[in-house]
Scaffold this motif. Structure first.
Motif, PDB file in Angstrom:
ATOM      1  N   PHE A  30      11.966   2.030  -6.925  1.00 37.84           N
ATOM      2  CA  PHE A  30      11.086   1.645  -6.535  1.00 37.84           C
ATOM      3  C   PHE A  30       9.798   1.369  -7.962  1.00 37.84           C
ATOM      4  O   PHE A  30       9.766   2.220  -8.349  1.00 37.84           O
ATOM      5  CB  PHE A  30      11.072   2.150  -5.256  1.00 37.84           C
ATOM      6  CG  PHE A  30      11.647   2.671  -4.663  1.00 37.84           C
ATOM      7  CD1 PHE A  30      11.560   0.963  -3.147  1.00 37.84           C
ATOM      8  CD2 PHE A  30      12.211   3.204  -3.900  1.00 37.84           C
ATOM      9  CE1 PHE A  30      12.963   1.482  -2.214  1.00 37.84           C
ATOM     10  CE2 PHE A  30      13.412   3.751  -2.936  1.00 37.84           C
ATOM     11  CZ  PHE A  30      13.590   3.081  -1.805  1.00 37.84           C
ATOM     12  N   HIS A  31       9.550   0.813  -7.596  1.00 37.43           N
ATOM     13  CA  HIS A  31       8.645  -0.419  -8.539  1.00 37.43           C
ATOM     14  C   HIS A  31       7.025  -0.457  -8.059  1.00 37.43           C
ATOM     15  O   HIS A  31       7.033  -0.747  -6.782  1.00 37.43           O
ATOM     16  CB  HIS A  31       8.767  -1.631  -9.157  1.00 37.43           C
ATOM     17  CG  HIS A  31      10.109  -1.467  -9.999  1.00 37.43           C
ATOM     18  ND1 HIS A  31      11.179  -0.580 -10.578  1.00 37.43           N
ATOM     19  CD2 HIS A  31      11.630  -2.003  -8.715  1.00 37.43           C
ATOM     20  CE1 HIS A  31      12.160  -1.223 -10.737  1.00 37.43           C
ATOM     21  NE2 HIS A  31      12.716  -1.511 -10.050  1.00 37.43           N
ATOM     22  N   LEU A  32       6.329  -0.514  -9.156  1.00 40.09           N
ATOM     23  CA  LEU A  32       4.920  -0.551  -8.713  1.00 40.09           C
ATOM     24  C   LEU A  32       4.451  -1.650  -8.100  1.00 40.09           C
ATOM     25  O   LEU A  32       5.544  -2.807  -8.282  1.00 40.09           O
ATOM     26  CB  LEU A  32       3.998  -0.271 -10.337  1.00 40.09           C
ATOM     27  CG  LEU A  32       3.618   1.405 -10.569  1.00 40.09           C
ATOM     28  CD1 LEU A  32       4.587   1.640 -10.906  1.00 40.09           C
ATOM     29  CD2 LEU A  32       2.343   0.648 -11.720  1.00 40.09           C
ATOM     30  N   PRO A  33       3.255  -1.732  -6.743  1.00 44.52           N
ATOM     31  CA  PRO A  33       2.630  -2.588  -6.760  1.00 44.52           C
ATOM     32  C   PRO A  33       2.164  -3.830  -7.982  1.00 44.52           C
ATOM     33  O   PRO A  33       1.782  -3.614  -9.022  1.00 44.52           O
ATOM     34  CB  PRO A  33       1.614  -1.955  -5.641  1.00 44.52           C
ATOM     35  CG  PRO A  33       1.926  -1.105  -5.198  1.00 44.52           C
ATOM     36  CD  PRO A  33       2.706  -0.772  -6.749  1.00 44.52           C
ATOM     37  N   ASP A  87       0.733  -1.352  -0.242  1.00 45.99           N
ATOM     38  CA  ASP A  87      -0.232   0.146   0.304  1.00 45.99           C
ATOM     39  C   ASP A  87       0.920   1.319   0.020  1.00 45.99           C
ATOM     40  O   ASP A  87       2.021   1.219   1.416  1.00 45.99           O
ATOM     41  CB  ASP A  87      -0.594  -0.271   1.116  1.00 45.99           C
ATOM     42  CG  ASP A  87      -2.136   1.030   1.066  1.00 45.99           C
ATOM     43  OD1 ASP A  87      -2.033   1.772   0.102  1.00 45.99           O
ATOM     44  OD2 ASP A  87      -2.618   1.399   1.803  1.00 45.99           O
ATOM     45  N   LEU A  88       0.822   2.448  -1.137  1.00 45.72           N
ATOM     46  CA  LEU A  88       1.500   3.058  -1.400  1.00 45.72           C
ATOM     47  C   LEU A  88       1.131   4.113  -1.382  1.00 45.72           C
ATOM     48  O   LEU A  88      -0.736   4.289  -1.827  1.00 45.72           O
ATOM     49  CB  LEU A  88       2.347   2.978  -3.021  1.00 45.72           C
ATOM     50  CG  LEU A  88       3.400   3.859  -2.938  1.00 45.72           C
ATOM     51  CD1 LEU A  88       5.050   4.420  -1.353  1.00 45.72           C
ATOM     52  CD2 LEU A  88       3.535   4.473  -4.124  1.00 45.72           C
ATOM     53  N   PRO A  93      -0.405   7.397  -2.482  1.00 43.51           N
ATOM     54  CA  PRO A  93       0.206   8.780  -3.467  1.00 43.51           C
ATOM     55  C   PRO A  93       0.682   9.849  -3.231  1.00 43.51           C
ATOM     56  O   PRO A  93       1.508  10.259  -4.002  1.00 43.51           O
ATOM     57  CB  PRO A  93      -1.310   9.065  -3.850  1.00 43.51           C
ATOM     58  CG  PRO A  93      -2.261   7.916  -3.134  1.00 43.51           C
ATOM     59  CD  PRO A  93      -1.977   7.534  -1.670  1.00 43.51           C
ATOM     60  N   SER A  94       0.935  10.926  -2.040  1.00 39.86           N
ATOM     61  CA  SER A  94       1.880  11.538  -2.170  1.00 39.86           C
ATOM     62  C   SER A  94       3.331  11.174  -1.976  1.00 39.86           C
ATOM     63  O   SER A  94       4.460  12.069  -1.934  1.00 39.86           O
ATOM     64  CB  SER A  94       2.022  12.265  -0.195  1.00 39.86           C
ATOM     65  OG  SER A  94       2.019  11.271   0.739  1.00 39.86           O
ATOM     66  N   LEU A  95       3.283  10.170  -2.058  1.00 41.05           N
ATOM     67  CA  LEU A  95       5.081   8.947  -1.699  1.00 41.05           C
ATOM     68  C   LEU A  95       5.511   9.373  -3.538  1.00 41.05           C
ATOM     69  O   LEU A  95       6.707   8.439  -4.122  1.00 41.05           O
ATOM     70  CB  LEU A  95       5.291   8.178  -1.187  1.00 41.05           C
ATOM     71  CG  LEU A  95       5.156   8.526   0.396  1.00 41.05           C
ATOM     72  CD1 LEU A  95       5.690   7.387   0.763  1.00 41.05           C
ATOM     73  CD2 LEU A  95       6.483   9.351   0.306  1.00 41.05           C
ATOM     74  N   ILE A  96       4.914   9.536  -4.809  1.00 36.49           N
ATOM     75  CA  ILE A  96       5.152   9.081  -6.047  1.00 36.49           C
ATOM     76  C   ILE A  96       5.901  10.483  -6.952  1.00 36.49           C
ATOM     77  O   ILE A  96       4.717  11.230  -6.479  1.00 36.49           O
ATOM     78  CB  ILE A  96       3.709   8.621  -7.318  1.00 36.49           C
ATOM     79  CG1 ILE A  96       3.100   7.550  -5.898  1.00 36.49           C
ATOM     80  CG2 ILE A  96       3.803   9.212  -8.367  1.00 36.49           C
ATOM     81  CD1 ILE A  96       1.459   7.257  -6.537  1.00 36.49           C
ATOM     82  N   ALA A  97       6.940  10.293  -6.949  1.00 36.60           N
ATOM     83  CA  ALA A  97       7.615  12.108  -8.002  1.00 36.60           C
ATOM     84  C   ALA A  97       6.832  12.199  -9.089  1.00 36.60           C
ATOM     85  O   ALA A  97       6.845  11.237  -9.676  1.00 36.60           O
ATOM     86  CB  ALA A  97       8.598  10.795  -7.370  1.00 36.60           C
ATOM     87  N   GLN A  98       6.209  13.301  -8.942  1.00 35.41           N
ATOM     88  CA  GLN A  98       6.059  14.217  -9.508  1.00 35.41           C
ATOM     89  C   GLN A  98       6.613  14.842 -10.730  1.00 35.41           C
ATOM     90  O   GLN A  98       7.026  15.457 -11.908  1.00 35.41           O
ATOM     91  CB  GLN A  98       4.811  15.384  -9.884  1.00 35.41           C
ATOM     92  CG  GLN A  98       3.473  14.469  -8.787  1.00 35.41           C
ATOM     93  CD  GLN A  98       2.792  13.251  -9.519  1.00 35.41           C
ATOM     94  OE1 GLN A  98       2.471  13.354 -10.694  1.00 35.41           O
ATOM     95  NE2 GLN A  98       2.375  11.931  -9.191  1.00 35.41           N
ATOM     96  N   HIS A  99       7.803  14.905  -9.949  1.00 33.07           N
ATOM     97  CA  HIS A  99       8.733  16.568 -10.892  1.00 33.07           C
ATOM     98  C   HIS A  99      10.445  15.682 -10.352  1.00 33.07           C
ATOM     99  O   HIS A  99      10.494  14.940  -9.828  1.00 33.07           O
ATOM    100  CB  HIS A  99       9.211  17.825 -10.490  1.00 33.07           C
ATOM    101  CG  HIS A  99       6.977  18.254 -10.822  1.00 33.07           C
ATOM    102  ND1 HIS A  99       6.164  17.770 -10.081  1.00 33.07           N
ATOM    103  CD2 HIS A  99       6.875  19.301 -11.358  1.00 33.07           C
ATOM    104  CE1 HIS A  99       5.206  19.087 -10.682  1.00 33.07           C
ATOM    105  NE2 HIS A  99       6.380  19.632 -12.091  1.00 33.07           N
ATOM    106  N   PRO A 100      11.073  15.635 -11.058  1.00 37.64           N
ATOM    107  CA  PRO A 100      12.872  15.114 -10.881  1.00 37.64           C
ATOM    108  C   PRO A 100      13.323  16.104  -9.814  1.00 37.64           C
ATOM    109  O   PRO A 100      12.969  17.108  -9.719  1.00 37.64           O
ATOM    110  CB  PRO A 100      13.614  15.425 -11.803  1.00 37.64           C
ATOM    111  CG  PRO A 100      12.732  16.248 -12.622  1.00 37.64           C
ATOM    112  CD  PRO A 100      11.261  16.368 -12.143  1.00 37.64           C
TER     113      PRO A 100
END
Length: 360
Positions: free
Chosen positions: A303-306, A9-10, A12-19
């Motif tokens: 890090f990779h998708l569930p 369970d991830l 959504p706030s931890l998914i990087a949207q910008h480098p």
């Protein structure tokens, strides 16, 4: 094994949207696959985990601006994502539209989503499974069309339109051979400065080419992961890479793959003899727990998708329990995930221990 064995369970706030502003400022979670021990560091400190006789194997594919916007001659708007170039003027592509275009129809291309069509067009020449075979008129090189009006194909979990900086940052600094429609993202953390520092410390490097296809984001739908059908991608491993791996073994150094694409390249080339042999062609190798690694000793990866095939690959490399524990730790420590996120440095687990984990 079941697909659900690889769920986490991830937020959504931890998914990087910008480098990040600087490539090598990403965080680095270091995992010892044999012991499960974890250290927290930063990518610019990667040298601390390498040795002078080590060999880094990079994927030098270059991302093409593979996303296009357009409309059918009847007016219906659509989106095109090139899966792979098949010739100078042809490609296989995914098309998203309210109604699929038919073979023989023409697509009028636009520079931006919702804009009026310009001078470029594509003909639909065939349907190949879920993909469409497309061709430019009069043999016009498709690469030229993409350079003028194509957009960088950011992954679906980046919830924004591509911007000008993505043309540079969604590309490794050593990208050379055009053909990928997704970046080999582990390589995004390497800056020219870090590469120079690695060279000064006697860390050797070699390059393979694996053109990452859009199928890399294809979800695993089969509940038993062994039933999953892996997509194919174009691969080249030349004699120079094979010789570099052999010399590294002789020196007692480690072969370190930069990214899961480099792992798949080296393991494909090693399938027949246990040592890398020159290889040119498609690969659909699917690596999941129980796989016996032949060529790779350590891995730099994002890090990779569930429930993804890439999470299954790293679980095969370090053990599922160790990987899932590391991911839990990364979430607790607010690491940034996926393409523009942070990285891991993983040393291989002892294969016997991984197989015992599977049996239990």
């Amino acid at each position: 094994m079941k697909r659900s064995d690889f769920f986490y369970d991830l937020p959504p706030s931890l998914i990087a949207q910008h480098p990040l502003a600087q490539r090598s400022d990403s965080r680095l979670l270091c995992l010892d696959g044999s012991s499960g021990a974890i250290e927290h560091s930063y990518f610019h400190s990667l040298l601390n985990y390498l040795r002078p006789n080590d060999l880094l194997v990079f994927n030098n594919t270059r991302v093409i601006p593979a996303r296009l916007w357009g409309q059918k001659e009847t007016g219906g708007r659509l989106e095109i994502l090139i899966e792979r170039l098949t010739g100078i003027d042809t490609a296989l592509a995914h098309i998203r539209s309210s109604k699929s275009p038919k073979p023989g129809s023409r697509i009028l291309l636009s520079a931006e989503q919702g804009a009026e069509p310009g001078p470029f067009s594509l003909e639909v020449i065939d349907r190949v499974g879920a993909l469409f075979a497309l061709r430019t008129p009069e043999g016009q090189p498709l690469s030229e069309v993409l350079q003028v009006i194509g957009h960088m194909p950011l992954p679906p979990y980046i919830e924004r339109s591509d911007e000008a900086f993505d043309q540079d940052r969604y590309q490794t600094v050593y990208a050379e051979r055009e053909g990928a429609v997704a970046a080999p993202t582990a390589g995004l953390h390497f800056s020219d400065t870090l590469l120079q520092a690695l060279e000064q410390q006697g860390i050797r490097r070699s390059f393979v080419t694996l053109h990452v296809a859009a199928g890399t984001f294809q979800p695993v739908r089969a509940e038993q992961i062994e039933d999953h059908h892996m997509h194919a991608e174009y691969l080249e491993v030349d004699a120079e890479v094979c010789e570099a791996v052999a010399q590294t073994r002789e020196r007692g150094g480690r072969v370190i793959a930069v990214g899961t694409t480099a792992v798949r390249a080296l393991e494909t080339a090693s399938a027949e003899t246990g040592l890398p042999q020159p290889y040119c062609g498609d690969t659909d190798i699917f690596i999941y727990p129980g796989y016996d690694f032949k060529a790779v000793d350590a891995l730099v990866t994002n890090f990779h998708l569930p429930e993804s095939t890439l999470l299954m690959l790293v679980s095969a490399f370090a053990g599922r329990e160790a990987i899932m524990a590391a991911y839990s730790e990364a979430i607790e420590q607010s690491y940034r995930f996926f393409s523009y996120g942070d990285a891991m440095f993983i040393t291989a687990a002892k294969h016997a221990a991984v197989k015992e984990e599977m049996r239990s």
